[in-house]
Design a protein around this motif. Structure first.
Motif, PDB file in Angstrom:
ATOM      1  N   ASP A  90      40.159  34.523  26.187  1.00 51.38           N
ATOM      2  CA  ASP A  90      39.144  33.549  26.575  1.00 51.38           C
ATOM      3  C   ASP A  90      39.287  33.143  28.031  1.00 51.38           C
ATOM      4  O   ASP A  90      40.394  32.900  28.524  1.00 51.38           O
ATOM      5  CB  ASP A  90      39.240  32.296  25.689  1.00 51.38           C
TER       6      ASP A  90
ATOM      7  N   SER B 235      36.535  31.365  31.455  1.00 53.64           N
ATOM      8  CA  SER B 235      35.646  30.234  31.733  1.00 53.64           C
ATOM      9  C   SER B 235      34.375  30.256  30.896  1.00 53.64           C
ATOM     10  O   SER B 235      33.697  29.232  30.770  1.00 53.64           O
ATOM     11  CB  SER B 235      35.289  30.209  33.223  1.00 53.64           C
ATOM     12  N   GLU B 236      34.059  31.411  30.300  1.00 55.33           N
ATOM     13  CA  GLU B 236      32.888  31.443  29.422  1.00 55.33           C
ATOM     14  C   GLU B 236      33.086  30.581  28.178  1.00 55.33           C
ATOM     15  O   GLU B 236      32.123  30.181  27.519  1.00 55.33           O
ATOM     16  CB  GLU B 236      32.574  32.889  29.012  1.00 55.33           C
TER      17      GLU B 236
ATOM     18  N   ASP C 228      25.660  24.308  35.361  1.00 51.86           N
ATOM     19  CA  ASP C 228      26.586  24.906  34.391  1.00 51.86           C
ATOM     20  C   ASP C 228      27.221  26.169  34.979  1.00 51.86           C
ATOM     21  O   ASP C 228      28.437  26.379  34.876  1.00 51.86           O
ATOM     22  CB  ASP C 228      25.833  25.229  33.101  1.00 51.86           C
ATOM     23  N   ARG C 229      26.405  27.003  35.620  1.00 49.96           N
ATOM     24  CA  ARG C 229      26.924  28.232  36.214  1.00 49.96           C
ATOM     25  C   ARG C 229      27.946  27.923  37.313  1.00 49.96           C
ATOM     26  O   ARG C 229      29.010  28.555  37.377  1.00 49.96           O
ATOM     27  CB  ARG C 229      25.770  29.058  36.799  1.00 49.96           C
TER      28      ARG C 229
ATOM     29  N   ARG D  80      31.294  26.814  35.845  1.00 54.72           N
ATOM     30  CA  ARG D  80      32.062  27.934  35.295  1.00 54.72           C
ATOM     31  C   ARG D  80      32.698  28.759  36.412  1.00 54.72           C
ATOM     32  O   ARG D  80      33.843  29.220  36.283  1.00 54.72           O
ATOM     33  CB  ARG D  80      31.167  28.802  34.408  1.00 54.72           C
ATOM     34  N   GLU D  81      31.989  28.948  37.498  1.00 55.78           N
ATOM     35  CA  GLU D  81      32.570  29.662  38.641  1.00 55.78           C
ATOM     36  C   GLU D  81      33.736  28.878  39.229  1.00 55.78           C
ATOM     37  O   GLU D  81      34.766  29.445  39.603  1.00 55.78           O
ATOM     38  CB  GLU D  81      31.500  29.905  39.705  1.00 55.78           C
TER      39      GLU D  81
ATOM     40  N   GLN E 220      32.068  24.757  20.163  1.00 53.94           N
ATOM     41  CA  GLN E 220      32.445  26.054  20.726  1.00 53.94           C
ATOM     42  C   GLN E 220      33.057  26.980  19.684  1.00 53.94           C
ATOM     43  O   GLN E 220      32.766  28.177  19.662  1.00 53.94           O
ATOM     44  CB  GLN E 220      33.441  25.857  21.878  1.00 53.94           C
TER      45      GLN E 220
END
Length: 356
Positions: A221, A223-224, A276-277, A280-281, A331
């Protein structure tokens, strides 16, 4: 029969309170400080459930109070033992000793290495490191009892003042967002008087509060697997009294009175996908550049133009807190004990096969 062991090390709230009183803190402020360890109090009711969940994954579970950790960790089988630090701390709290004790005994740990346990507990130092990595953390000044150690940055929106080494909103009051530096220094005097701590003074950052939670249930697993949510409490920021009403004995009392109210959580992805993107980056950069792994959380402020500000990070997040439980459910479709047990079991699959 369980073949491996999970040792969950925690510092009890009551023991911390007793120690702070012995060090001369008044009872009100000692209780506020020790409330940071309410997760130890809250999770105790689920130790049996956690033990059962671990057994289902072939693990023996033992909860270890911090003062017993040196003896409990000594002599454990290196290839079949995992140490999970539930409560951290390097100043008022002592749980940051647990990952160091694990390393001393050659045992694997759930989470980051012990250097990050120390770093994230000092907001000024961690901010300097995060800034050096190019992450969007606000610059900061540092004050001690009304005197500047490091001058604050200019700000057209005022400043936000909080203790440098305390979490759980301790030392954050309704007037912590101030509009002149004289008020900021006065807040630093209040912080020093109450908590014997320096004060972090940052330019006030507008936007909505966001919490990003991570538990690596599966070894691959990344950052997704983050859960990224707005945390809306109805006010611009949470204060100490807001936080106290959610956890530990104070939270239980609020439930009994019928006044308990959790902030609302809403997935950032649903309405602000670009933010959100970016988060995560950012998290991927911290995993790669800082060494975050297994379990952590990020606190952020996000503006409606998708500008992201990283406020702080935790390598020992409040697992029993409402937001982390909600993350485990959304999740992974698991309750907290089941998620912890599965993550620990999968973490142990590579123990002994490489340097951890």
């Amino acid at each position: 029969m369980p073949v491996s062991t999970l040792l969950l090390v925690h510092e009890p709230e009551a023991i911390c309170l007793k120690r702070l009183l012995a060090e001369g803190f008044d009872r009100e402020h000692a209780a506020e400080i020790s409330s940071y360890l309410a997760q130890s109090t809250d999770l105790a009711a689920e130790f049996d459930a956690l033990s059962q969940a671990c057994e289902a994954h072939g693990l023996a579970f033992h909860q270890v109070e911090l003062d017993q950790a040196p003896a409990a960790l000594a002599g454990q089988e290196r290839q079949r033992t995992l140490v999970w630090t539930l409560t951290d701390g390097i100043a008022y709290f002592r749980g940051g000793a647990a990952p160091a004790l694990a390393r001393l005994n050659g045992l694997s740990v759930m989470g980051a290495d012990d250097s990050l346990f120390a770093l994230c507990q000092d907001k000024f130092r961690s901010g300097a490191v995060l800034g050096a990595l190019g992450l969007p953390v606000p610059a900061a000044g540092l004050a001690r009892n009304g005197e500047w150690l490091v001058g604050p940055p200019a700000s057209s929106r005022g400043w936000f003042v909080k203790p440098n080494r305390l979490g759980a909103k301790i030392g954050i009051w309704p007037d912590s967002h101030c509009h002149d530096l004289g008020a900021a220094l006065e807040l630093s005097r209040r912080i020093f008087s109450a908590y014997r701590d320096d004060a972090l003074v940052q330019p006030y950052v507008p936007g909505r509060n966001v919490r990003a939670s991570f538990l690596g249930v599966n070894r691959q697993d990344g950052s997704e697997a983050l859960g990224i949510s707005f945390v809306d409490s109805g006010s611009d920021f949470q204060t100490m009294s807001d936080s106290l009403a959610l956890y530990g004995e104070t939270g239980e009392a609020a439930k009994m009175r019928g006044t308990y109210a959790e902030p609302e959580l809403a997935a950032v992805l649903d309405t602000w996908p670009e933010a959100d993107r970016k988060i995560r980056e950012l998290a991927a950069s911290m995993i790669r550049g800082l060494g975050l792994r297994d379990v952590f959380s990020l606190d952020l402020r996000v503006v409606d133009d998708n500008t992201v500000h990283l406020i702080e990070f935790e390598v020992c997040p409040g697992l029993p807190c409402f937001d982390f439980r909600a993350y485990c459910k959304s999740q992974w479709g698991l309750g907290l004990p089941e998620a912890m047990a599965k993550a620990a079991a999968n973490r142990l699959t590579d123990v002994g096969s490489k340097a951890i």
